[in-house]
Design a protein around this motif. Structure first.
Motif: not given
Length: 763
Positions: A50-51, A368, A389-390, A416, A419
């Motif tokens: 996750g972020y 990420n 990012r993912g 994700n 960002h």
């Protein structure tokens, strides 16, 4: 017709202070003196996908002792950043790919929803606090370069470039003009299109992938074809002496094209680095989201080898330890690391060596963290563009049934998005340098910056002087070039003398007296530069200059001899050719000079190939020309130039398989439409051949026409030209691709050779 053939030749050719950027072996062995890490490397086998907030991510970095990461900008100001360019006043332009992989299925990727931002630090605390949208409604902008008061921009799927300008100083571009145009459409997956716009010391602007370099004169971009093609994929940089460094992520090659300038030809060595030790990467977190599947994961659950090497730079700043200056830095966003390499110079041949043993310079626990570019900044520190990012791989590799797609969905990485961070690497006890104000300064003031300890300042001072074309500084530049103080407080350093020579060259103000003194300089890199700068005289056959150069044929430094050999190739003078032959004869044991000769010979062969294509009708010639451009910029990444393979052996060499090219046309079409898996000639490779079916019928026909016409014909030793009837039989036509596409409709998995032998037969 002659013009068309010349164009065809150029396109078929696609088939490149405080310390120096190279070290002796003895210096490389002293790497152990560099401070190490506070603790041993430990792998987190259960990282959270996750972020992470910027603060959490900042704490997640693993760095050598004394180094720290500072946040320059985060998603409160930007999203999906991919590249930076500073203007000469130190204002930061950031290009964003805001529609890139917003879903695992690439939904909306080619919409015009991306922007270029202008970021400023108004209170000088090191963090951006002022933001404006400089340009909006762009289609995945991929290259930017600040030139004077304008910003050059190139978008995905086009070769066109525009210059944008803010005339009322509100941070938004209000003037746009086209500076480069070609009717040719950019081809290929967006991961396989150009990057760069690197203004090198030689005043040429270089890019990756495409067989061209540019000069910016009179407010317009002027192209020069690279006969033997360009190099690289995402990322391009140069060192203090104008040596370019490319990388080829598709071939898992973390450094290529740095042996000679691509204008002379293509030259790479299989042992440019040890693939076992240098190719291995050392993440600190489990890395399940890889396109190669389980065979790319070692026992500790981490990625075992480079897969996405990109965004490289040579650190040339003055606000980090001197031991870092001249080192090669390259990101690996799948591994969440940045590699630091020492550049070893052995008799003029450069090789790369990891600065640490089974460690990485920068690594992160943030899943990420996606470092896609690195730069030396105006303040003398290192800047890192983190797309944060993912998903980092493009949709070609995330399709239905792929190993990567399953991992993305299992971890929820597709969530994700939107960002991004820009980081600055700093060091204990060292402060950031001051802001530049070059756009507001006179040419005389700019000249003094040619001896600045930060390479960013030297490069931009030279660029500004060349852009302005003000020759009032020529005499001062001449003094610096020959080692006299002139406008400088101290005797000019070697790098100052090098920049002065190139600035004079860019102003068309170099003369033979300056060259003569520079050719006798005590510093080998200055002598090498003087040889390089002398090429306009060589081209015109100037016997005085050729005579001066002859004195360097036995120079003590191999770099000088190698450059002399290359530069003499630009002259038609019989004396120049004799000197070059003498250098070749007396340096038979030198790999670089032998390699340079092969590169030059290949360039000549490519020119002759254009004559062979002259026998084709315009339609067939276009197929082969377009296919050459595609093959040598995309396919050659994995299969090698002329299909001879690459050092990392990621894919089978194509050369030597003329039977398949001529007797199984349908099979080759099916492979490009749907991909290929399983053993090839009994050998299993680390990656499958991915589907290229997203490209249109003409694209696929072009690639295979080039492969069958150039490599296939060469292997079967056909004469220099072929009949139109024979060409029509061996070339692949778009309508043939269309027919096979219909037959394969609904197929989602790649072919195996066994299947192809059954369905295609010997056609």
């Amino acid at each position: 017709m002659k013009k068309e053939i010349l164009l065809a030749v150029a396109l078929v050719a696609t088939g490149v202070l405080l310390a120096t950027c190279s070290q002796s072996k003895k210096e490389a062995e002293a790497v152990a003196e560099e401070p190490g890490f506070d603790s041993p490397r430990i792998v987190n086998s259960d990282p959270k996908p996750g972020y992470m907030t910027p603060e959490e991510s900042q704490k997640a970095f693993r760095l050598p002792k004394g180094y720290h990461m500072e946040l320059v900008a985060d998603e409160s100001m930007l999203s999906e950043p991919v590249a930076i360019s500073w203007d000469a006043n130190g204002r930061m332009f950031v290009t964003q790919m805001e529609t890139y992989m917003q879903t695992v299925d690439t939904t909306g990727e080619h919409q015009k929803g991306s922007r270029v931002l202008l970021l400023e630090d108004t209170d000088d605390d090191g963090k951006m606090d002022k933001r404006s949208v400089f340009i909006d409604k762009l289609m995945l902008p991929r290259m930017i370069l600040a030139v004077g008061n304008e910003l050059l921009v190139n978008e995905t799927d086009t070769y066109d470039m525009y210059a944008y300008k803010d005339t009322n100083n509100d941070g938004v571009a209000d003037e746009k003009r086209q500076v480069y145009h070609t009717d040719k459409k950019a081809y290929g997956n967006l991961e396989h299109q150009r990057s760069g716009l690197d203004w090198n010391l030689d005043n040429w602007i270089y890019i990756t992938v495409d067989p061209v370099r540019f000069q910016y004169k009179g407010g317009m971009i002027h192209a020069d074809s690279l006969i033997s093609g360009s190099n690289g994929q995402w990322g391009l940089t140069h060192d203090n002496y104008g040596r370019l460094y490319f990388s080829r992520a598709g071939a898992e090659n973390a450094g290529s094209g740095f042996h000679i300038n691509p204008s002379y030809g293509a030259l790479d060595f299989a042992d440019a680095y040890n693939d076992t030790t240098f190719g291995a990467v050392w993440p600190i977190i489990k890395t399940p989201d890889i396109q190669g599947g389980l065979k790319r994961i070692r026992e500790d659950t981490t990625l075992n080898h480079f897969t996405a090497a990109n965004g490289q730079s040579i650190f040339r700043g003055d606000r980090l330890p001197k031991t870092l200056v001249g080192d090669y830095l390259i990101g690996e966003p799948v591994a969440r690391i940045i590699r630091r390499a020492k550049i070893i110079n052995t008799d003029g041949k450069r090789t790369l060596q990891n600065a640490y043993d089974k460690e990485e310079f920068i690594s992160s626990l943030d899943m990420n963290f996606r470092p896609v570019n690195t730069y030396t900044g105006p303040d003398g520190c290192l800047y890192i563009v983190d797309m944060n990012r993912g998903i980092i791989q493009e949709g070609t590799w995330t399709g239905e049934g792929s190993y990567l797609r399953k991992q993305i969905l299992r971890l929820g990485l597709q969530k994700n998005i939107q960002h991004g961070r820009i980081w600055r690497l700093v060091h204990d006890g060292m402060t950031r340098g001051p802001k530049p104000h070059m756009l507001d300064e006179t040419p005389a003031q700019l000249v003094a910056y040619l001896d600045h300890p930060n390479g960013w300042w030297r490069d931009n001072a030279q660029k500004e002087l060349v852009l302005r074309g003000d020759k009032s500084v020529v005499e001062d530049l001449k003094k610096i070039a020959v080692g006299k103080k002139g406008p400088l407080a101290e005797t000019p350093s070697a790098v100052a003398r090098i920049h002065a020579l190139w600035t004079l060259s860019g102003l068309d103000a170099i003369d033979k007296d300056v060259l003569s003194e520079a050719l006798e300089d005590d510093d080998a890199q200055v002598r090498k530069t003087a040889v390089w700068v002398s090429e306009p005289f060589l081209k015109n056959g100037d016997e005085d200059v050729i005579g001066k150069l002859e004195a360097l044929k036995d120079d003590a430094d191999y770099d000088v001899r190698i450059q002399l050999f290359l530069s003499l190739s630009r002259s038609k003078s019989s004396k120049a050719k004799t000197i070059a032959e003498g250098i070749l004869s007396s340096n038979q044991g030198n790999q670089m000079i032998a390699g340079a000769q092969k590169a030059l010979n290949k360039t000549e062969d490519i020119k002759k190939f254009g004559t062979k294509m002259g026998s084709l009708n315009p339609g067939n010639r276009k197929l082969v020309v377009d296919g050459a451009a595609i093959f040598n910029s995309l396919c050659a990444t994995c299969h090698g130039q002329e299909g001879k393979g690459v050092p990392t052996k990621i894919a089978p060499p194509l050369a030597g398989n003329s039977q398949r090219y001529f007797r199984n046309k349908d099979a080759m079409v099916r492979i490009l439409l749907n991909g290929l898996t399983g053993p090839v000639d009994g050998k299993t490779y680390s990656e499958n051949m991915v589907s290229m079916g997203a490209n249109n019928d003409e694209w696929i026909a072009s690639v295979l026409s080039y492969l069958r016409y150039d490599i296939g014909l060469s292997e079967r030793r056909f004469p220099g030209s072929v009949s139109e009837d024979f060409a029509n039989r061996i070339l692949v036509k778009p309508e043939e691709v269309k027919k096979l596409r219909e037959e394969s409709k609904g197929r989602t998995k790649p072919w195996t050779w066994e299947e192809l032998d059954k369905v295609s037969g010997n056609k």
